[in-house]
Motif scaffolding. Structure first.
Motif, PDB file in Angstrom:
ATOM      1  N   TYR A  46       0.823  -1.124  -0.102  1.00 37.01           N
ATOM      2  CA  TYR A  46       0.241   0.084   0.084  1.00 37.01           C
ATOM      3  C   TYR A  46       0.866   1.306   0.105  1.00 37.01           C
ATOM      4  CZ  TYR A  46       1.018  -0.731   5.047  1.00 37.01           C
ATOM      5  OH  TYR A  46       1.719  -0.858   6.089  1.00 37.01           O
ATOM      6  N   THR A  69      -4.574  -3.352 -13.824  1.00 41.59           N
ATOM      7  CA  THR A  69      -5.153  -2.704 -12.642  1.00 41.59           C
ATOM      8  C   THR A  69      -5.179  -1.029 -12.725  1.00 41.59           C
ATOM      9  OG1 THR A  69      -3.826  -4.525 -11.417  1.00 41.59           O
ATOM     10  CG2 THR A  69      -4.696  -2.350 -10.095  1.00 41.59           C
ATOM     11  N   VAL A  71      -5.592   1.974  -9.854  1.00 40.90           N
ATOM     12  CA  VAL A  71      -5.631   2.381  -8.694  1.00 40.90           C
ATOM     13  C   VAL A  71      -6.246   3.731  -8.482  1.00 40.90           C
ATOM     14  CG1 VAL A  71      -4.143   2.815  -6.601  1.00 40.90           C
ATOM     15  CG2 VAL A  71      -3.552   1.072  -8.210  1.00 40.90           C
ATOM     16  N   VAL A 210      -4.120  -9.365  -0.970  1.00 41.42           N
ATOM     17  CA  VAL A 210      -4.381  -9.325  -2.285  1.00 41.42           C
ATOM     18  C   VAL A 210      -2.953  -9.230  -2.961  1.00 41.42           C
ATOM     19  CG1 VAL A 210      -4.475  -6.699  -2.067  1.00 41.42           C
ATOM     20  CG2 VAL A 210      -5.614  -7.625  -3.860  1.00 41.42           C
ATOM     21  N   SER A 211      -1.912  -8.944  -2.491  1.00 43.00           N
ATOM     22  CA  SER A 211      -0.720  -8.376  -2.916  1.00 43.00           C
ATOM     23  C   SER A 211       0.097  -9.944  -3.001  1.00 43.00           C
ATOM     24  CB  SER A 211       0.403  -7.670  -2.152  1.00 43.00           C
ATOM     25  OG  SER A 211       0.330  -8.072  -1.074  1.00 43.00           O
ATOM     26  N   LEU A 360      -5.299  -1.739   1.051  1.00 47.13           N
ATOM     27  CA  LEU A 360      -5.622  -1.795  -0.105  1.00 47.13           C
ATOM     28  C   LEU A 360      -6.999  -1.615  -0.826  1.00 47.13           C
ATOM     29  CD1 LEU A 360      -2.801  -4.382  -0.938  1.00 47.13           C
ATOM     30  CD2 LEU A 360      -2.796  -1.989  -1.805  1.00 47.13           C
ATOM     31  N   PRO A 363     -10.409  -5.099  -3.699  1.00 49.12           N
ATOM     32  CA  PRO A 363     -10.433  -4.893  -5.308  1.00 49.12           C
ATOM     33  C   PRO A 363     -11.694  -5.126  -5.698  1.00 49.12           C
ATOM     34  CG  PRO A 363      -8.526  -5.928  -4.477  1.00 49.12           C
ATOM     35  CD  PRO A 363      -9.410  -6.162  -3.504  1.00 49.12           C
ATOM     36  N   MET A 382      -8.958  -4.725 -12.582  1.00 47.89           N
ATOM     37  CA  MET A 382      -8.754  -4.870 -11.411  1.00 47.89           C
ATOM     38  C   MET A 382      -9.043  -3.246 -10.995  1.00 47.89           C
ATOM     39  SD  MET A 382      -6.681  -6.874  -8.290  1.00 47.89           S
ATOM     40  CE  MET A 382      -5.064  -5.941  -8.588  1.00 47.89           C
ATOM     41  N   ILE A 384      -8.295  -0.763  -7.740  1.00 48.27           N
ATOM     42  CA  ILE A 384      -8.160  -0.981  -6.186  1.00 48.27           C
ATOM     43  C   ILE A 384      -8.420   0.584  -5.647  1.00 48.27           C
ATOM     44  CG2 ILE A 384      -6.022  -0.767  -4.729  1.00 48.27           C
ATOM     45  CD1 ILE A 384      -4.818  -2.955  -6.729  1.00 48.27           C
ATOM     46  N   LEU A 386      -7.521   2.799  -3.062  1.00 47.71           N
ATOM     47  CA  LEU A 386      -6.448   2.665  -2.368  1.00 47.71           C
ATOM     48  C   LEU A 386      -6.582   3.537  -0.929  1.00 47.71           C
ATOM     49  CD1 LEU A 386      -3.486   1.459  -1.740  1.00 47.71           C
ATOM     50  CD2 LEU A 386      -2.868   3.636  -3.109  1.00 47.71           C
ATOM     51  N   GLN A 425     -15.590   1.444   3.408  1.00 51.54           N
ATOM     52  CA  GLN A 425     -15.495   1.507   1.689  1.00 51.54           C
ATOM     53  C   GLN A 425     -16.898   2.284   1.339  1.00 51.54           C
ATOM     54  OE1 GLN A 425     -13.264  -0.662  -0.810  1.00 51.54           O
ATOM     55  NE2 GLN A 425     -12.623  -2.293   0.808  1.00 51.54           N
TER      56      GLN A 425
END
Length: 486
Positions: A46, A69, A71, A210-211, A360, A363, A382, A384, A386, A425
């Motif tokens: 992150y 992805t 972000v 997720v990483s 993160l 996703p 995807m 993200i 953040l 979120q």
């Protein structure tokens, strides 16, 4: 010969990438196959992504293995994107589609997700996840049983030793509250099944980040270092589902008299809808139960642990919290006291800000080609959100690295949240148990401060960065605890 071949392949790769990503958000250069993965800090991905946001702006793109992805690191961009239907899919990660198979609610998408989310919210409201009413009182009563157990066990532990690690005591108490709501069951502390489930959850949270490289390059799951982790998750899933099957069978056999719970409501709904139910399989039920229990415990447990740690390190804030409660309350805090305790609410909010429980974000995936502002976002991207960047933005928060609950207190002494705080979120896939989480956080945190005066052992030795898996968990710590003067 080999040089020409490699050069040709590189040119083809660059041309394909150019035509695929034209009009997409800018971002760093990625190497073939691996993308940008080798350049992410595996311990703090992150932070790596936040640093890229400072270079490329609030929206940028990068290749992570085989997954394109995007972000988002701005509150308004995140809110605008995630409220739209085309962003309500799930990213094509190996854990989502390979291990979980798209079942449950966290990994589901499309009609299955919509159906199960709607029902899950309905069931949680029946359990009492409402703003007021008798069902809310009933839910609070069940939570307070866990709080009372937590306080009692801590007091017993204080008699045995000088310093106390609150983690396992909290995990047991909070976990049993969620066991009660999700499964209609509770476990004794030394129950072997319960100890296994706690261990599995504790380790699983570390492994399903997720990483994780396997999410983006699934073929790497066959390497020895990765295969052991995947086997742990698959074996854990198999054993957990076998435990759930016994609970489901017990509930089914005594459906009318079984304790009010998610498993009971699911089975009743399946019975009522009969053959017309589309998403009522046993496999879906097992994954749904795991998702609701795991998400409810992981995020709340982590936030409470951070709350205790930060307030243990700052005695001024801790005493201010206790003074506020003892000034206006005649007994231990309940949900009726939320409005009376603005500084408690502010301290919980500041905990959620300074240590984003899911840095993160969870996703998302695009279900069709769309746009964010002037940029094209391909189908299957995807996305993200953040959270770390949003919550640590120096332009939005004064001295973001400092723990300052007063940033949420107005001049009149009232609690006021910020649109830049997104702990649950936002959008169509925001946390469906937000109200329950708020209840749990307030009751566990406020009752802990009300009952105890505490400081952390060896504060200088603690790494306050935390450990990043699914959630950002604090370091293991012990407390010197005394009963607070009332």
């Amino acid at each position: 010969m080999w040089f020409l071949l490699l050069t040709s392949l590189l040119v083809i790769y660059l041309l394909q990438r150019y035509f695929k990503l034209r009009d997409c958000p800018p971002g760093p250069f990625s190497i073939p196959i691996l993308g940008y993965l080798p350049f992410l800090d595996p311990q703090q991905p992150y932070v790596s992504l936040t640093n890229l946001a400072k270079r490329y702006g609030p929206i940028y793109s990068l290749q992570l293995g085989n997954i394109f992805t995007v972000v988002l690191s701005d509150n308004e961009l995140i809110r605008d994107a995630l409220k739209r239907e085309e962003f309500a899919g799930r990213a094509p990660l190996y854990v989502t589609h390979g291990i979980m198979g798209g079942y449950g609610i966290i990994c589901a998408e499309g009609d299955q997700w919509r159906d199960q989310r709607k029902l899950s919210i309905e069931w949680l409201r029946k359990l009492g996840m409402t703003k007021f009413g008798t069902t809310r009182d009933a839910m609070q009563a069940r939570i307070l049983l866990g709080v009372e157990e937590y306080v009692k066990d801590l007091k017993n532990e204080m008699k045995k030793q000088f310093d106390v690690n609150p983690f396992h005591i909290l995990h047991n108490a909070l976990g049993n509250v969620m066991n009660d709501f999700v499964f209609g069951e509770k476990y004794e502390k030394n129950d072997e099944t319960w100890k296994y489930l706690q261990h599995l959850q504790e380790e699983g949270v570390k492994h399903i980040g997720v990483s994780g490289v396997v999410n983006f390059l699934p073929f790497l799951r066959h390497l020895p270092a990765n295969s052991s982790t995947i086997n742990f998750l698959l074996e854990g899933k198999k054993k957990t589902h076998a435990i759930y099957d016994k609970i489901i069978a017990k509930c089914q056999a005594n459906l009318a008299s079984y304790r009010e719970s998610i498993v009971k409501y699911f089975l009743i709904d399946r019975e009522l809808r009969g053959k017309s139910i589309k998403f009522g399989s046993d496999e879906q039920l097992r994954h749904l139960l795991a998702d609701l229990f795991g998400a409810g415990v992981d995020t709340t447990l982590t936030t409470i642990r951070w709350f205790i740690l930060f307030t243990a390190r700052d005695r001024v804030i801790q005493e201010k919290l206790r003074y506020e409660m003892h000034s206006v309350l005649q007994s231990a805090p309940t949900l009726d006291d939320v409005e009376k305790l603005p500084f408690m609410r502010a301290t919980i909010a500041e905990t959620q800000r300074i240590r984003s429980v899911v840095p993160l974000g969870i996703p998302h995936g695009t279900t069709k080609e769309t746009k964010i502002g002037k940029y094209r976002i391909p189908e299957g991207t995807m996305v993200i959100p953040l959270m770390w960047a949003v919550h640590m933005d120096e332009k939005k928060w004064k001295e973001p690295e400092k723990f300052m609950p007063d940033r949420f207190i107005t001049e009149n002494g009232n609690f006021e949240t910020s649109s830049n705080l997104i702990p649950f979120q936002t959008g169509k896939r925001m946390c469906l148990g937000e109200e329950l989480a708020k209840m749990l956080l307030f009751l566990f945190c406020s009752n802990f401060v009300y009952n105890f005066s505490y400081e952390v052992m060896n504060p200088a030795s603690l790494d306050m960065k935390g450990t990043c898996g699914i959630t950002l968990t604090p370091p293991d710590y012990s407390l010197i605890i005394k009963e607070a003067e009332k």
